[in-house]
Design an enzyme around this catalytic site. Sequence first.
Site, PDB file in Angstrom:
ATOM      1  N   GLY A   1     -25.129 -12.872  59.795  1.00  0.00           N
ATOM      2  CA  GLY A   1     -24.386 -11.647  60.062  1.00  0.00           C
ATOM      3  C   GLY A   1     -23.997 -11.505  61.510  1.00  0.00           C
TER       4      GLY A   1
ATOM      5  N   THR B   1     -20.269  -4.459  60.553  1.00  0.00           N
ATOM      6  CA  THR B   1     -19.344  -5.452  59.986  1.00  0.00           C
ATOM      7  C   THR B   1     -19.973  -6.834  59.906  1.00  0.00           C
ATOM      8  OG1 THR B   1     -18.428  -5.862  62.179  1.00  0.00           O
ATOM      9  CG2 THR B   1     -17.322  -4.219  60.816  1.00  0.00           C
ATOM     10  N   CYS B   2     -20.977  -7.082  60.772  1.00  0.00           N
ATOM     11  CA  CYS B   2     -21.589  -8.405  60.737  1.00  0.00           C
ATOM     12  C   CYS B   2     -22.323  -8.635  59.424  1.00  0.00           C
ATOM     13  CB  CYS B   2     -22.530  -8.590  61.924  1.00  0.00           C
ATOM     14  SG  CYS B   2     -23.768  -7.299  62.073  1.00  0.00           S
ATOM     15  N   PHE B   3     -22.804  -7.530  58.803  1.00  0.00           N
ATOM     16  CA  PHE B   3     -23.496  -7.646  57.512  1.00  0.00           C
ATOM     17  C   PHE B   3     -22.661  -7.104  56.362  1.00  0.00           C
ATOM     18  CE2 PHE B   3     -27.181  -7.491  60.461  1.00  0.00           C
ATOM     19  CZ  PHE B   3     -27.711  -8.733  60.153  1.00  0.00           C
TER      20      PHE B   3
END
Length: 1027
Positions: free
Chosen positions: A688, A994-996
């Site tokens: 992520g 947003t990374c996950f």
Amino acid sequence: MFSVPQSSKSEFLDKARQAREERKGLKEKEKSAIHIQALVRSFLCRCRLQKEIRKEVDDYFQVSETGTSKRNALSIFKIARKLLFIYRQEDKMRFEKLCRAILSSMEVENEPKPDILQDNKLVTLYLTMLVTFTDTSTWRIVRGKGEALRPALMRICENIMGHLNQKGFYSMLQILLTNGLARSKPSLSKGTLTAVFTLSLRPVIAAHFSDNLLRSFLLHIMSVPAVVYHLSVLTPETHDLLRKFILFLSREEQCLDICVCLEGSHTLCLLGNLIHLGYLNEKVLEEEANHFVKDLTDMLSYCQRYVSQKKSNLTHWHPVLGWFSQTVDYGLNESMPLVTKQLQNLWGVSIIRTLFNDVLSKKLESQEPTPPPPQPSTSQNNLPVKNLFKRAFQKSASVRNILKPVGGKRVDSAEVQKVCSICVLYQTALSTLTQIRLQILTGLTHLDDLLPKLWAFICELGPQGGLKLFMECLNNDTDESKQLLAMLMLFCDCSRHLITILDDIEVYEEQTSFKIEELITISSFLNTFVYKMIWDGILENAKGEKLELFHSVHGWLMVLYERDCRRRFTPDDHWLRKDLKPSLLFQELEKGKKRAQLLLQYIPHVIPHKNRVLLFRNIVTKEKENLGLVETSSASPHVTHITIRRSRMLEDGYDQLRRLPVNSIKGVIRVKFVNDLGVDEAGIDQDGVFKEFLEEIIKKVFNPALNLFKTTSGNERLYPSPTSYIHENHLQLFEFVGKMLGKAVYEGIVVDVPFASFFLSQVLGHHHSTFYSSIDELPSLDSEFYKNLTSIKRYDGDVGDLGLTLSYDEDVMGQLVCHELIPGGKTMPVTNENKISYIHLMAHFRMHTQIKEQTAAFIRGFRSIINPEWLHMFSTPEVQRLVSGDNAEIDLDDLKKHTVYYGGFHSSHRVIIWLWDILSSDFNAEERAMFLKFVTSCSRPPLLGFAYLKPPFSIRCVEVSDDQDTGDTLGSVLRGFFTIRKKEPGGRLPTSSTCFNLLKLPNYSKKSILRDKLRYAISMNTGFELS
């Protein structure tokens, strides 16, 4: 007792040896003396000669200095030759005088060389003699009372001609004609040329055009380069020569004999002269069309045997034939432009109309004209068409029904056989005259109605028309089948050339030559034909003509497909093969079946797009397994750890990743962020954090403010900035960006980066294609600039009045810079003759030359991660979808199905039910895209659906703000599950990581609050936080 005689014998032998040696010594002395004397005499003789020459030179210059008249060039040439023969250091003064004399003589009108003048006089004298003594018409003796003597005197003339023929008369005339005509400026006068042709024709007429004399005439006179071109000005009596030549050569053995005797270069000259005669004698050509076509085809086929595809020790370069494996007469090269001009008559309007009369004479069924769709009223739409290809671009005036295969014409009929043989002729010319191939294609596309009528002719062939007939021909090796396939091949080559040179206005609005509906029918025919050739196993064993046919049909198919990709004209699913099961294809690919590999190589578009994306992902997964980048029960992949300062994300990422080996970039990379205080940020990277890092890097480098990339005017698509060199290491940065984008595609991470289609075409390598046209891609860079260039193409007046040059002026950071499109271009005006070249050069400069280095660096980085062969199965728009996700509307049912819930949320939770209801009922398509971008950083869904979104789409119930959030606890999960709130979260907004791909949603009490807060959050973009 024998000692005395023995002693005397040895003494005798010694004396004899001594005497012999003395004689030998005397001879050598005598020989040396003679040699010394010779050297001395030679030296003295040279000295005497040099002294005499120096005296002669001195006397010459003394006379020149005292004389009033200047010496001419010939006398100076003679004295210079003598001086240079004996020149030494002591002759410096004489050499200086020679130079002065030469410069002085430049002002004198030099006389012609006496020997050349004498030769001309002798040639004229001898020709006059021969003309006089081979015909009695000018003899005074036979006038009046001497008429009775005419038969006997004519017999004498015939005997003279017979004697001349035995003595190599035609060979001498050939040498005279060749020396006089095979040059850039002919040296034979009109009188001399008339005399030579008259002399050469008289024996043929006297022998009543016997085969032997016709053979000699063809071999020695008609093989002289462009002799008919020079004679056509004089218009001598031809005695129906063309018909006699055609009938003589129509016998195969005689045609072969002529070709073998002449070899390639002179056969081409004979061919040019015959074509020119055909152009001058249209009536004979019409009457003897079948024989004429056969003769030319046989001669071209003979030359074709020796045309080579590449240079080798056995080949020679020919300006028309290319690499040629027979001996080339380089003395003919000066006359090749005239020979080429003669050959051009074969694809000129006059001969094409005569030969294709059966095709062109048929009218296409007319229908009532329908008003065209309303177009924006721009000046360029009203400009008349006038360009390099002239009427090949003019709009067809007739309105006709759409041409579709109907069948009904017998393939063994005389009409079909004739058209097929003509097509074979032009197809043979295309494959033989390699250096003027484009000229032939342009000539054949000159008439607007030829190709549509040829397509109509093809549609009528066979009982059902079209595809079935040609598929049967592929399985037959008869001459009839080969001719039918040659017709299809010629049609494909010419149509492809025409569609390539037409611009979008001519194809879509004006519908030059073909109507759009016909292009749809033709593309369907081509698509099926190519598919059948591959899937039925014909291509695997194809050689020679069948392989060439495949490449012709496939070439035009791909030109139509790529144009359809740029601007759609076909219906949905037009290119797909419904009878091809993707599962069967994938099974055959696994087994290494040749036909499946060829299908993927040549026409991947027949496979549904999602299946190709799935295949791409499988290829990537297999490579990861082969490189040991996938975790297994027995081994774990190597992990690369990097530390990134959030304030210097691009610089740190560039420094740490650019040195990594390619396989390490393809592998697992773990990122740890450091804040401005140097403290590690909380969070565990399970792909992520790297996703966030990758997205942020890409967002920064593609920001036009950085000036690595620029946006196009209008639709704001990205392409490399021509002025990126303001960054010291800009090319290394482009390579790094290419690697990062390649990594995103490799991992299936979609990033919202819209590229200009012309740039993606270069990434895919389409610009290396023979049929790539820069001007077609120009609208994707600058539509206004494209309109201006096409208006020049359509300009009806003199383009020179516009004051353009072959250069491009550009404002580069406040300074006006002039770029020459070709060396010296800023001094070369744009004219009606070179305006098409100007347009293409300008388009090529804007899209290629300006950003050549940047594009090459980007491609180098991208291809180090993504094998270019993997992308061959995608078109330019499809690669954009591979990078940025599907441009279809978001499938909420698919998203719901693959959503993971945390913090007590579940699919039946009232907040979750409200959320899905708001997204489906209250939000429009644009807001749903904004919602997806808010959570995942990309507004488009993954190509294969949300099942392939990594990490999976997640929604978590949160009770506190992000800076106080410590993660899920048993209490928070229970409170979320049972909708128990510590306090009303109405003042807080939804956030995201947003990374996950994680949406953090407070447990709102009302649906209206959720709708308003969510709409505000996605419009203000308050996400992008790290958990």
